[in-house]
Enzyme design. Structure first.
Site, PDB file in Angstrom:
ATOM      1  N   HIS A  62     -38.740  21.522  39.899  1.00 56.91           N
ATOM      2  CA  HIS A  62     -39.822  21.113  39.012  1.00 56.91           C
ATOM      3  C   HIS A  62     -40.354  19.724  39.358  1.00 56.91           C
ATOM      4  O   HIS A  62     -41.568  19.487  39.312  1.00 56.91           O
ATOM      5  CB  HIS A  62     -39.350  21.172  37.557  1.00 56.91           C
ATOM      6  CG  HIS A  62     -39.049  22.562  37.102  1.00 56.91           C
ATOM      7  ND1 HIS A  62     -37.920  22.877  36.362  1.00 56.91           N
ATOM      8  CD2 HIS A  62     -39.704  23.734  37.302  1.00 56.91           C
ATOM      9  CE1 HIS A  62     -37.921  24.185  36.123  1.00 56.91           C
ATOM     10  NE2 HIS A  62     -38.985  24.715  36.680  1.00 56.91           N
ATOM     11  N   ASP A  86     -41.393  28.869  32.279  1.00 57.93           N
ATOM     12  CA  ASP A  86     -40.198  28.179  31.770  1.00 57.93           C
ATOM     13  C   ASP A  86     -40.523  26.769  31.299  1.00 57.93           C
ATOM     14  O   ASP A  86     -39.735  26.160  30.573  1.00 57.93           O
ATOM     15  CB  ASP A  86     -39.088  28.139  32.825  1.00 57.93           C
ATOM     16  CG  ASP A  86     -39.523  27.480  34.120  1.00 57.93           C
ATOM     17  OD1 ASP A  86     -39.881  26.289  34.098  1.00 57.93           O
ATOM     18  OD2 ASP A  86     -39.481  28.151  35.176  1.00 57.93           O
ATOM     19  N   ASP A 137     -53.553  36.261  33.335  1.00 61.16           N
ATOM     20  CA  ASP A 137     -53.465  36.379  34.786  1.00 61.16           C
ATOM     21  C   ASP A 137     -54.004  35.114  35.446  1.00 61.16           C
ATOM     22  O   ASP A 137     -55.195  34.801  35.324  1.00 61.16           O
ATOM     23  CB  ASP A 137     -54.278  37.595  35.238  1.00 61.16           C
ATOM     24  CG  ASP A 137     -54.065  37.938  36.702  1.00 61.16           C
ATOM     25  OD1 ASP A 137     -53.771  37.027  37.496  1.00 61.16           O
ATOM     26  OD2 ASP A 137     -54.191  39.128  37.051  1.00 61.16           O
ATOM     27  N   ASP A 155     -46.697  27.771  40.448  1.00 65.49           N
ATOM     28  CA  ASP A 155     -45.253  27.915  40.227  1.00 65.49           C
ATOM     29  C   ASP A 155     -44.972  29.395  39.994  1.00 65.49           C
ATOM     30  O   ASP A 155     -44.795  29.846  38.873  1.00 65.49           O
ATOM     31  CB  ASP A 155     -44.837  27.067  39.024  1.00 65.49           C
ATOM     32  CG  ASP A 155     -43.362  27.214  38.687  1.00 65.49           C
ATOM     33  OD1 ASP A 155     -42.617  27.809  39.493  1.00 65.49           O
ATOM     34  OD2 ASP A 155     -42.950  26.739  37.612  1.00 65.49           O
ATOM     35  N   THR A 157     -43.213  33.365  41.143  1.00 63.67           N
ATOM     36  CA  THR A 157     -42.048  34.022  41.720  1.00 63.67           C
ATOM     37  C   THR A 157     -42.356  34.314  43.183  1.00 63.67           C
ATOM     38  O   THR A 157     -43.402  33.935  43.709  1.00 63.67           O
ATOM     39  CB  THR A 157     -41.744  35.340  40.990  1.00 63.67           C
ATOM     40  OG1 THR A 157     -42.868  36.228  41.162  1.00 63.67           O
ATOM     41  CG2 THR A 157     -41.519  35.116  39.502  1.00 63.67           C
TER      42      THR A 157
END
Length: 275
Positions: A62, A86, A137, A155, A157
């Site tokens: 982060h 997150d 989205d 950020d 996946t």
């Protein structure tokens, strides 16, 4: 009986963590979400069987996503984070007093919900008054934006499932349009041991759009191979030419002004991927 979680990072290699208990498990609209309490790394967020973040080592990722572009830009006021439900990148963004507004666009609202519940030290900043959270989205949000942001951080996946569109040349072109004339963008680009082709492809695509494109790395224990890369694209400001007075004191655990430049010093086999 001991309970262990194994992430198969390739067909033949993975990492394993001892689990104290399962906090939550759910098949969301977009992905399988698991939140577990581990013995070694604290609470851990897992999406589709892949470790996304843990309480113990989250600060590395982060901080390096946020502070490298934010210290490179002379006056970042309007920041967009695509993904990052997150909340860790948002937490780091808000450490910069110049930032007036930070927008988070996360496709899976369940990630936000359960991160707030089980990862409060990471997600707590999502309720800050400077933050606007949008469940939607990120690809479409970028497509609808023009000359709006100083810094955009992706950020995401890995390029599977809902994140697949976030690793395309068309997306990077959209980011350029969404940025102001001196804007900067950064994206995580996986690791050089298992996905070297991804790094090469993304760097090439970004370099064709942004006049200044660089690759930097960080060490993240729970991510595949432990060595992680980030690609930064800038219209005007070079991350390797940041004036000393631009650095201001912020509370970090990994990032420093010395590490800012050092992160761009690549092992030869990594540098060879972007020649």
């Amino acid at each position: 009986m001991e309970l262990w979680f194994t992430e198969k990072q390739t067909k033949h290699f993975g990492i394993t963590a001892r689990i104290n208990r399962t906090l939550h498990t759910e098949q969301t609209e977009f992905q399988k979400l698991d939140m577990v309490e581990t013995e070694e790394f604290g609470n851990m967020l897992i999406l589709d069987g892949m470790v996304m973040t843990t309480e113990k080592d989250e600060f590395v990722y982060h901080e390096m996503v946020a502070h490298v572009p934010l210290f490179t830009h002379p006056n970042p006021e309007n920041v967009l984070v695509v993904g990052g439900g997150d909340g860790g990148v948002i937490r780091e963004v808000l450490k910069h007093p110049s930032v007036k507004k930070a927008t988070l666009v996360e496709i899976d609202g369940k990630v936000i919900e359960y991160s707030k519940q089980y990862l409060p030290s990471i997600a707590g900043a999502l309720d800050n008054e400077r933050v606007e959270v949008k469940v939607g989205d990120g690809f479409l949000h970028i497509a609808e934006s023009e000359n709006e942001y100083d810094v955009i951080m992706v950020d995401s996946t890995e390029p599977v499932g809902p994140a697949v569109n976030l690793f395309t040349k068309g997306f990077y072109a959209g980011i350029s349009k969404a940025l102001k004339e001196d804007g900067i963008f950064v994206a995580q680009t996986d690791n050089p041991w298992f996905t070297p082709e991804l790094i090469t492809t993304v760097f090439k695509d970004v370099k064709e759009i942004f006049p200044i494109t660089r690759l930097y790395t960080a060490n993240i224990p729970t991510y595949p191979s432990g060595l992680w890369t980030f690609t930064i694209g800038s219209k005007k400001h070079d991350p390797l030419e940041v004036s000393e007075e631009r650095f201001h004191e912020i509370e970090t655990k990994y990032y420093t002004k010395e590490l800012h430049n050092a992160a761009f010093a690549l092992p030869k086999f990594v540098g060879d991927l972007i020649k």
